[in-house]
Design an enzyme around this catalytic site. Structure first.
Site, PDB file in Angstrom:
ATOM      1  N   ALA A 212       0.825  -1.207   0.000  1.00  8.51           N
ATOM      2  CA  ALA A 212       0.000   0.000   0.000  1.00  8.51           C
ATOM      3  C   ALA A 212       0.855   1.251   0.000  1.00  8.51           C
ATOM      4  O   ALA A 212       1.890   1.311   0.669  1.00  8.51           O
ATOM      5  CB  ALA A 212      -0.922   0.014   1.222  1.00  8.51           C
ATOM      6  N   CYS A 213       0.415   2.257  -0.766  1.00  8.76           N
ATOM      7  CA  CYS A 213       0.975   3.605  -0.759  1.00  8.76           C
ATOM      8  C   CYS A 213       2.504   3.566  -0.934  1.00  8.76           C
ATOM      9  O   CYS A 213       2.981   3.009  -1.915  1.00  8.76           O
ATOM     10  CB  CYS A 213       0.542   4.307   0.526  1.00  8.76           C
ATOM     11  SG  CYS A 213       0.605   6.109   0.418  1.00  8.76           S
ATOM     12  N   ALA A 214       3.269   4.130  -0.004  1.00  8.86           N
ATOM     13  CA  ALA A 214       4.727   4.117  -0.145  1.00  8.86           C
ATOM     14  C   ALA A 214       5.267   2.696  -0.148  1.00  8.86           C
ATOM     15  O   ALA A 214       6.288   2.408  -0.783  1.00  8.86           O
ATOM     16  CB  ALA A 214       5.368   4.916   0.989  1.00  8.86           C
ATOM     17  N   GLY A 216       3.811   0.347  -1.642  1.00 13.31           N
ATOM     18  CA  GLY A 216       3.604  -0.090  -3.019  1.00 13.31           C
ATOM     19  C   GLY A 216       4.752   0.332  -3.916  1.00 13.31           C
ATOM     20  O   GLY A 216       5.178  -0.426  -4.797  1.00 13.31           O
ATOM     21  N   LEU A 240      -2.349  -1.172  -3.405  1.00 13.69           N
ATOM     22  CA  LEU A 240      -3.435  -0.383  -2.833  1.00 13.69           C
ATOM     23  C   LEU A 240      -3.029   1.090  -2.809  1.00 13.69           C
ATOM     24  O   LEU A 240      -1.958   1.424  -2.278  1.00 13.69           O
ATOM     25  CB  LEU A 240      -3.755  -0.853  -1.413  1.00 13.69           C
ATOM     26  CG  LEU A 240      -3.942  -2.368  -1.217  1.00 13.69           C
ATOM     27  CD1 LEU A 240      -4.163  -2.683   0.263  1.00 13.69           C
ATOM     28  CD2 LEU A 240      -5.084  -2.886  -2.051  1.00 13.69           C
TER      29      LEU A 240
END
Length: 476
Positions: A212-214, A216, A240
């Site tokens: 997720a986010c960073a 990712g 995500l």
């Protein structure tokens, strides 16, 4: 939390800001400048809204009558406490109702590997049979991993193990200035150690990733590195709310510049870390009506306590970023290396995302203010394998925390990823419910079949240590 009255007139102010920047006489030629002007005007109009004052907020005045004046005392007490102990920002949550390991991050499991950078948690299977191919979570380095393991009934980890997924999760250490030299390669090397542990424990040569986010961005870079060395262990990945193409417009990139980034890097290097509370303030000012002014009205003007909400309790449990990793993130946001072949070199290998050909499942949130869904959608052009893109009806966090049972939950799907973002949405099918169920069906086709669930956690080489959620998650 009770909403302040006079929402309707205030809601017109941001609209007024939009109308102002669209007026030909003051409309800048460049889109970037136009968006900056729109954002600045929105900040101003939201700040001067009458409901942010005691006399302009009918709800606060009514509260004075109802409490016979005690709300003034309660509000003053809340404000003084925030000024002294919360950096002058109104508290967003009553976190006294939550405790990590009791009603947050409470899914059973054990730490099966630990190094200086991370702990690896293996969750206890909750079904007789499990998919053979395990799933490894790479969380963002910003905030703690248990965004995927909030309150029981709202926990993705709980949902996953209940449906036969062998789930492992990384829990990052909360760095201090002593870890100032940790950079992107530090995190990638630690991920490879976690992958080795997962392979040994499950006996599988390949597995799935979810990030997720960073996290990712870290996972995508890891995919590029693994592809460069011919390592095909990652069978599929779920991303995500992740932006891989950093040229895509976002509120964060809207105000970035070479000079501003150089100053930010110098500032964090001087301290050794980027403080989590500084990041939290920056994110709050991206949506001040929701994350600042609403709490000013509720806590200070009306004298109420902030709400007890697991997502906000998690958000308040912030972490720091090591200075060099912070510098890497900012520098990479300027270089946009994942869209350019061999522009980035990590762990001795050039990164060519065209060589990473695993299946991909991408989730974005339609009201996400941090990683706009249109920017997340651009990731399909970077990931070389077969991609499925799903758009949740929620924002940045609620797009992740999307348990079944919400009657208002829905998401959008469209197989034609050749379309531009707006065209994709116009032709998308609306599906009622949570993307979790949709993803589970996607994952089932990539789970490698089923086998009996392991009766014990860990292995001879990686014996269980502490019970989940481990030690690092408690570091302040």
């Amino acid at each position: 939390m009770k909403k302040p009255l006079l929402q309707t007139p205030d809601a017109r102010l941001p609209r007024l800001a939009r109308q102002l920047v669209q007026y030909p006489g003051i409309n800048p030629c460049q889109r970037r400048e136009k968006e900056r002007a729109r954002f600045a005007l929105g900040l101003f109009t939201e700040a001067v809204a009458p409901t942010n004052t005691l006399l302009g907020n009918p709800g606060a005045l009514m509260r004075i009558v109802q409490t016979r004046g005690k709300s003034l005392w309660y509000g003053a007490r809340n404000m003084i406490d925030d000024l002294l102990n919360n950096g002058g920002m109104p508290k967003q949550v009553d976190d006294s109702q939550f405790r990590v390991g009791r009603n947050l991050a409470a899914t059973p499991g054990a730490v099966v590997f630990r190094n200086e950078v991370l702990e690896l948690i293996q969750y206890q299977p909750a079904s007789k049979q499990v998919y053979k191919r395990p799933l490894l979570l790479i969380p963002p380095q910003i905030n703690k991993f248990y965004i995927v393991d909030l309150s029981p009934g709202r926990s993705f980890a709980e949902y996953a193990v209940r449906h036969g997924i062998q789930l492992f999760a990384i829990s990052w250490r909360n760095p201090t200035a002593a870890q100032r030299d940790w950079n992107l390669e530090t995190y990638l090397a630690a991920c490879k150690e976690a992958m080795a542990a997962v392979s040994d424990i499950t006996g599988r040569k390949d597995f799935s990733l979810i990030a997720a986010c960073a996290g990712g961005f870290t996972a995508a870079t890891l995919l590029g590195h693994l592809a460069a060395i011919g390592d095909r262990r990652v069978h599929n990945i779920t991303l995500l709310v992740t932006v891989l193409d950093t040229d895509s417009p976002t509120l964060m990139t809207l105000f970035s510049s070479k000079t501003g980034i150089a100053v930010a890097i110098q500032r964090s290097r001087s301290k050794g870390v980027l403080e989590g509370r500084d990041m939290a303030r920056a994110f709050a000012w991206l949506r001040p009506n929701d994350l600042i002014w609403g709490y000013v009205a509720n806590n200070w003007l009306m004298g109420n306590k902030p709400p007890a909400f697991d997502v906000l309790a998690w958000n308040a449990d912030s972490t720091r970023l090591p200075a060099e990793f912070h510098a890497d993130l900012l520098s990479l946001s300027l270089l946009n290396p994942l869209v350019r072949k061999n522009k980035l070199k990590v762990l001795g290998t050039p990164i060519d995302m065209g060589k990473a050909k695993q299946d991909n499942y991408i989730v974005a949130g339609i009201t996400d203010h941090i990683t706009p869904w249109q920017a997340c959608y651009e990731s399909r052009k970077i990931l070389a394998g077969k991609t499925e893109f799903v758009l949740s009806s929620s924002g940045h966090i609620q797009a992740i925390v999307n348990p079944p049972g919400n009657p208002r939950a829905k998401f959008y799907t469209n197989d034609d990823l050749s379309l531009e973002a707006d065209e994709w949405l116009a032709g998308a099918q609306v599906v009622q419910g949570t993307w979790w169920d949709h993803w589970r069906q996607w994952y089932a086709r990539r789970g490698g079949g089923k086998c009996n669930a392991p009766k014990t956690l860990g292995s001879a080489a990686y014996p269980p240590m502490d019970e989940a959620p481990g030690r690092y998650v408690h570091q302040k």
